[in-house]
Design a protein around this motif. Sequence first.
Motif, PDB file in Angstrom:
ATOM      1  N   PHE A 235       0.149  -1.124  -0.132  1.00 48.38           N
ATOM      2  CA  PHE A 235       0.173  -0.290  -0.269  1.00 48.38           C
ATOM      3  C   PHE A 235       0.679   1.379   0.107  1.00 48.38           C
ATOM      4  CE2 PHE A 235      -2.681  -3.668   1.687  1.00 48.38           C
ATOM      5  CZ  PHE A 235      -3.568  -3.295   1.204  1.00 48.38           C
ATOM      6  N   GLU A 236       2.052   1.003   0.881  1.00 48.84           N
ATOM      7  CA  GLU A 236       2.891   2.593   0.283  1.00 48.84           C
ATOM      8  C   GLU A 236       3.685   2.588  -0.478  1.00 48.84           C
ATOM      9  OE1 GLU A 236       2.967   4.577   3.255  1.00 48.84           O
ATOM     10  OE2 GLU A 236       2.014   2.758   4.598  1.00 48.84           O
ATOM     11  N   MET A 264      -7.969   0.685   0.035  1.00 53.27           N
ATOM     12  CA  MET A 264      -8.285   1.532   2.187  1.00 53.27           C
ATOM     13  C   MET A 264      -9.235   1.032   2.080  1.00 53.27           C
ATOM     14  SD  MET A 264      -5.675   3.101   1.729  1.00 53.27           S
ATOM     15  CE  MET A 264      -5.133   2.795   0.741  1.00 53.27           C
ATOM     16  N   THR A 267      -9.006  -2.690   3.177  1.00 53.33           N
ATOM     17  CA  THR A 267      -7.681  -2.857   4.094  1.00 53.33           C
ATOM     18  C   THR A 267      -8.329  -2.580   5.833  1.00 53.33           C
ATOM     19  OG1 THR A 267      -6.105  -1.010   3.389  1.00 53.33           O
ATOM     20  CG2 THR A 267      -5.928  -3.466   2.773  1.00 53.33           C
ATOM     21  N   ARG A 269      -8.734   1.050   6.088  1.00 55.02           N
ATOM     22  CA  ARG A 269      -7.995   1.849   6.618  1.00 55.02           C
ATOM     23  C   ARG A 269      -9.065   3.351   5.927  1.00 55.02           C
ATOM     24  NH1 ARG A 269      -1.467   1.226   4.262  1.00 55.02           N
ATOM     25  NH2 ARG A 269      -1.670   3.391   4.389  1.00 55.02           N
ATOM     26  N   ARG A 271      -9.632   5.806   6.957  1.00 52.90           N
ATOM     27  CA  ARG A 271      -8.892   7.775   7.804  1.00 52.90           C
ATOM     28  C   ARG A 271      -8.108   8.445   6.258  1.00 52.90           C
ATOM     29  NH1 ARG A 271      -4.383  10.120   8.869  1.00 52.90           N
ATOM     30  NH2 ARG A 271      -3.474   8.307   9.241  1.00 52.90           N
ATOM     31  N   GLU A 272      -7.635   6.550   5.537  1.00 54.30           N
ATOM     32  CA  GLU A 272      -6.786   7.017   4.554  1.00 54.30           C
ATOM     33  C   GLU A 272      -7.743   7.625   3.358  1.00 54.30           C
ATOM     34  OE1 GLU A 272      -5.626   5.160   6.186  1.00 54.30           O
ATOM     35  OE2 GLU A 272      -3.759   5.206   6.863  1.00 54.30           O
TER      36      GLU A 272
END
Length: 458
Positions: A235-236, A264, A267, A269, A271-272
Amino acid sequence: MPFCGGRLSTKLLNITISCLCKAKQLSKAESAIIDGIRLGVLPDAVTYNTVIDFYCRFATIDIAHSVLGRMRDAGIPPNVVSYNSLISGAVRKGLLSKSLELFDEMLERGVAPDAWSYNILMHCLFKLGKPDQANRVFRDIVLRGQVSAATYNVMITGLCKNGYVSNALNLFRNLRRHGFVPQVLTYNALVNGLCKARRLTAAKKVLREFADSGFEPNEITYTTVMKCCFRCGMFEQGLEILSEMRCLGFTFDGFAYCTVIAAMIKTGRMREADEIVEMMVSSGVRPDLVSYNTLINLYCRQGRLDEALKLLDEIEEEGLVCDQYTHAIIIDGLCRAGDFSGAERHLNYMNTLGFGYNLVALNCMLDGLGKAGHIDHAVKLFEVMEVKDSFSYTILVHNLCRARRFLFASKVLTSCLKCGCKVLRATQRAVIDGLRSIGFTNEVRKVKSRIRLARLAS
């Protein structure tokens, strides 16, 4: 100068026919041909090829093919353009065997194929899952000296889609030896193939070569690699590519943003995902239906049902029409919130809109009921479902195991395997382990036997 005048008149006739065909007014185009003949302006091969192309796109291949007979009656032999239109039209409509028949007919009629004919033939063979035959055609083209950049693109794309990514990469490496410089389309085809094969390192290497070659990778290239990063759990790196695209000044479309948001969400995530949504809104991207569906999915997973429902009104204001997936997401969100009555009402509302049977939405309700502990209600829903797929069976079996109703789960699993559906191996193991835990060893042997039979039959 009657000859020159006639030629110019035929050219004018062809322009008229082309314009009428583009406007989808074929009856007027056919009338124009008849009127031209009455006035002594005879159609030529271009005239009929224009009509053939139209019929291939907006009618049937048989109707388009019948134009060849009209050409012969008029003393105009069909040429390679005529057959190329028919063959490519058959491929577009998924009539792959028909396209091969047309290619054979072209050879029998003495019409020599050109590079485009062979490219279509290769594309067709790849679609039929016959890469060896496509490769033989490719070798013949090379020997004839008819190979072009488009040929390499077809070959690389076809090899990748048939699982021969290493062969595609080797061909790509040898391109310069044959005197061709890879094009943007070539790079994109290879990067896409490598990404789908999850060969991310090789894809990123080709991407660097792409940038060093003098060409500039476009949005499609970067989005493909970015999506591969997310699919591989990197992901990064995916977000780094997103940042690089922004730095390079690429104009993002809804698809690129939705790719990131969806990754996102999957997974957890959130907030992202919210940050990417804000980025999309601030960039002025006009959402399409896919974008709206992604946003609705995000809000539903965050429990922001009111905001998700407001987006339905916004979709209508934008002149878009919600699809089955949109409503399935809403139903899933209502089930996550425990509002099963609301989910059922929304399902009935879909029926009033004319959507008919929605298996995805029913599977969402089935899963929601099971996870909420309403296993009897889930079983009743499963029994009245007109159509069931592998997901339906897997969801019910999984939730029956969660409720420790292993014997019932084994019966559902067995009926699933008998009808040819598949259940995840992890769910199969849960049934077997559960039966063992309650001492039903004979049932374990029956389930294992049924699983082995199903694997042999597949």
